[in-house]
Design a protein around this motif. Sequence first.
Motif, PDB file in Angstrom:
ATOM      1  N   LYS A  96      -6.891  -9.842 -32.218  1.00  0.00           N
ATOM      2  CA  LYS A  96      -5.634 -10.393 -31.712  1.00  0.00           C
ATOM      3  C   LYS A  96      -4.765 -10.951 -32.828  1.00  0.00           C
ATOM      4  O   LYS A  96      -3.545 -11.060 -32.672  1.00  0.00           O
ATOM      5  CB  LYS A  96      -5.931 -11.478 -30.680  1.00  0.00           C
ATOM      6  CG  LYS A  96      -6.556 -10.933 -29.401  1.00  0.00           C
ATOM      7  CD  LYS A  96      -6.852 -12.046 -28.413  1.00  0.00           C
ATOM      8  CE  LYS A  96      -7.471 -11.501 -27.131  1.00  0.00           C
ATOM      9  NZ  LYS A  96      -7.803 -12.577 -26.174  1.00  0.00           N
ATOM     10  N   GLY A  97      -5.375 -11.319 -33.949  1.00  0.00           N
ATOM     11  CA  GLY A  97      -4.596 -11.745 -35.110  1.00  0.00           C
ATOM     12  C   GLY A  97      -4.070 -13.159 -35.068  1.00  0.00           C
ATOM     13  O   GLY A  97      -3.225 -13.528 -35.879  1.00  0.00           O
ATOM     14  N   ASP A  98      -4.568 -13.988 -34.144  1.00  0.00           N
ATOM     15  CA  ASP A  98      -4.132 -15.376 -34.105  1.00  0.00           C
ATOM     16  C   ASP A  98      -4.945 -16.180 -35.118  1.00  0.00           C
ATOM     17  O   ASP A  98      -6.176 -16.231 -35.044  1.00  0.00           O
ATOM     18  CB  ASP A  98      -4.319 -15.966 -32.709  1.00  0.00           C
ATOM     19  CG  ASP A  98      -3.804 -17.394 -32.615  1.00  0.00           C
ATOM     20  OD1 ASP A  98      -2.604 -17.566 -32.380  1.00  0.00           O
ATOM     21  OD2 ASP A  98      -4.618 -18.313 -32.800  1.00  0.00           O
ATOM     22  N   THR A  99      -4.271 -16.811 -36.075  1.00  0.00           N
ATOM     23  CA  THR A  99      -4.948 -17.495 -37.175  1.00  0.00           C
ATOM     24  C   THR A  99      -5.852 -18.619 -36.699  1.00  0.00           C
ATOM     25  O   THR A  99      -6.997 -18.759 -37.162  1.00  0.00           O
ATOM     26  CB  THR A  99      -3.915 -18.064 -38.166  1.00  0.00           C
ATOM     27  OG1 THR A  99      -3.088 -17.001 -38.636  1.00  0.00           O
ATOM     28  CG2 THR A  99      -4.613 -18.710 -39.353  1.00  0.00           C
ATOM     29  N   PHE A 100      -5.371 -19.433 -35.770  1.00  0.00           N
ATOM     30  CA  PHE A 100      -6.178 -20.554 -35.290  1.00  0.00           C
ATOM     31  C   PHE A 100      -7.436 -20.056 -34.579  1.00  0.00           C
ATOM     32  O   PHE A 100      -8.534 -20.588 -34.790  1.00  0.00           O
ATOM     33  CB  PHE A 100      -5.364 -21.445 -34.352  1.00  0.00           C
ATOM     34  CG  PHE A 100      -6.132 -22.648 -33.873  1.00  0.00           C
ATOM     35  CD1 PHE A 100      -6.346 -23.737 -34.717  1.00  0.00           C
ATOM     36  CD2 PHE A 100      -6.648 -22.689 -32.588  1.00  0.00           C
ATOM     37  CE1 PHE A 100      -7.063 -24.847 -34.274  1.00  0.00           C
ATOM     38  CE2 PHE A 100      -7.365 -23.795 -32.142  1.00  0.00           C
ATOM     39  CZ  PHE A 100      -7.567 -24.874 -32.987  1.00  0.00           C
ATOM     40  N   ASP A 101      -7.294 -19.031 -33.723  1.00  0.00           N
ATOM     41  CA  ASP A 101      -8.453 -18.474 -33.026  1.00  0.00           C
ATOM     42  C   ASP A 101      -9.454 -17.879 -34.014  1.00  0.00           C
ATOM     43  O   ASP A 101     -10.673 -17.978 -33.815  1.00  0.00           O
ATOM     44  CB  ASP A 101      -8.010 -17.402 -32.028  1.00  0.00           C
ATOM     45  CG  ASP A 101      -7.343 -17.996 -30.796  1.00  0.00           C
ATOM     46  OD1 ASP A 101      -7.436 -19.228 -30.607  1.00  0.00           O
ATOM     47  OD2 ASP A 101      -6.724 -17.227 -30.030  1.00  0.00           O
ATOM     48  N   GLU A 102      -8.958 -17.248 -35.078  1.00  0.00           N
ATOM     49  CA  GLU A 102      -9.844 -16.700 -36.096  1.00  0.00           C
ATOM     50  C   GLU A 102     -10.651 -17.806 -36.759  1.00  0.00           C
ATOM     51  O   GLU A 102     -11.857 -17.658 -36.990  1.00  0.00           O
ATOM     52  CB  GLU A 102      -9.035 -15.940 -37.150  1.00  0.00           C
ATOM     53  CG  GLU A 102      -8.424 -14.642 -36.641  1.00  0.00           C
ATOM     54  CD  GLU A 102      -7.521 -14.005 -37.677  1.00  0.00           C
ATOM     55  OE1 GLU A 102      -7.076 -12.868 -37.449  1.00  0.00           O
ATOM     56  OE2 GLU A 102      -7.236 -14.645 -38.720  1.00  0.00           O
ATOM     57  N   ARG A 103      -9.996 -18.911 -37.071  1.00  0.00           N
ATOM     58  CA  ARG A 103     -10.695 -20.039 -37.692  1.00  0.00           C
ATOM     59  C   ARG A 103     -11.761 -20.599 -36.765  1.00  0.00           C
ATOM     60  O   ARG A 103     -12.884 -20.901 -37.197  1.00  0.00           O
ATOM     61  CB  ARG A 103      -9.690 -21.125 -38.067  1.00  0.00           C
ATOM     62  CG  ARG A 103      -8.801 -20.755 -39.240  1.00  0.00           C
ATOM     63  CD  ARG A 103      -7.558 -21.643 -39.298  1.00  0.00           C
ATOM     64  NE  ARG A 103      -7.867 -23.056 -39.223  1.00  0.00           N
ATOM     65  CZ  ARG A 103      -6.965 -24.005 -38.958  1.00  0.00           C
ATOM     66  NH1 ARG A 103      -5.704 -23.654 -38.735  1.00  0.00           N
ATOM     67  NH2 ARG A 103      -7.313 -25.263 -38.930  1.00  0.00           N
ATOM     68  N   ARG A 127     -12.918 -10.350 -31.360  1.00  0.00           N
ATOM     69  CA  ARG A 127     -11.720 -10.429 -30.513  1.00  0.00           C
ATOM     70  C   ARG A 127     -10.634 -11.294 -31.150  1.00  0.00           C
ATOM     71  O   ARG A 127      -9.443 -10.989 -31.038  1.00  0.00           O
ATOM     72  CB  ARG A 127     -12.102 -10.960 -29.137  1.00  0.00           C
ATOM     73  CG  ARG A 127     -12.925  -9.941 -28.359  1.00  0.00           C
ATOM     74  CD  ARG A 127     -13.469 -10.466 -27.056  1.00  0.00           C
ATOM     75  NE  ARG A 127     -14.441  -9.530 -26.489  1.00  0.00           N
ATOM     76  CZ  ARG A 127     -15.138  -9.754 -25.389  1.00  0.00           C
ATOM     77  NH1 ARG A 127     -14.975 -10.888 -24.728  1.00  0.00           N
ATOM     78  NH2 ARG A 127     -16.006  -8.860 -24.951  1.00  0.00           N
ATOM     79  N   ALA A 128     -11.051 -12.356 -31.829  1.00  0.00           N
ATOM     80  CA  ALA A 128     -10.050 -13.210 -32.477  1.00  0.00           C
ATOM     81  C   ALA A 128      -9.343 -12.464 -33.607  1.00  0.00           C
ATOM     82  O   ALA A 128      -8.117 -12.551 -33.740  1.00  0.00           O
ATOM     83  CB  ALA A 128     -10.731 -14.467 -33.024  1.00  0.00           C
TER      84      ALA A 128
END
Length: 229
Positions: A124-131, A120-121
């Motif tokens: 959505k492509g949000d860098t902080f959430d991916e990390r 899901r992270a």
Amino acid sequence: MAAGRDTGDVDEVEIEAGLRSDTARAIGFSDAVFAIVITLLVLDLRVPESAPGGMLHALLDQWPVYLAYVTSYLYVAVNWLNHKGTFHRVRCADRGLHWANLGVLFSVALLPFVTALVSRAVEKGDTFDERVAVAAYAVVGVVLSAAWLWLYHYLSRHRELLQAGVTARFFAAERIRAALGVAAYAIAGGVGWWVSVPVALVVLLLLPLFYGLSSNGSYDLLRRLRHRR
């Protein structure tokens, strides 16, 4: 007068022996947990909503979900193979081994949660959430590898639980393999947090492949490599 063991020592040995059991229940329960975990993984594969004619594009947009699913499915499969190979060498189980096995299952059961976080992270492509998501996945990998390390250490110290012909040295060597997993998943988490999420995802995908090649023990991996020469 013949020397003999103290009565208290005899009673303690008998009590300890009485607490041992065959591995059938542990294996059956573990297989059920693995089956449930794999079922939960596939639940994250959902049919995307799309306008008429947009199904293909919508499916392709879900590639992070597919990547996370494949990575975690491989990881669960490798853990199941490791579990099968391990308990094939175990004659009976005691309370300590049951707790070590439950530690492995506890860690495996976390995989559907962190798999959903990663997919899901990335979607959505949000860098902080991916990390955050990749770091969480790596933490579970560390915990799971540490659980295997505990189990292998326990078996290496309790030869009386092993099948005839299986040496404690086998599980002592497997501790190295598990310790490498602790280090590798910690490095993957660090890479994902400070360097690059895509690179970390590649590492997380490659690690199950490595452990799959040695799923019945590092001895088997070395034997395969020798046969190819």
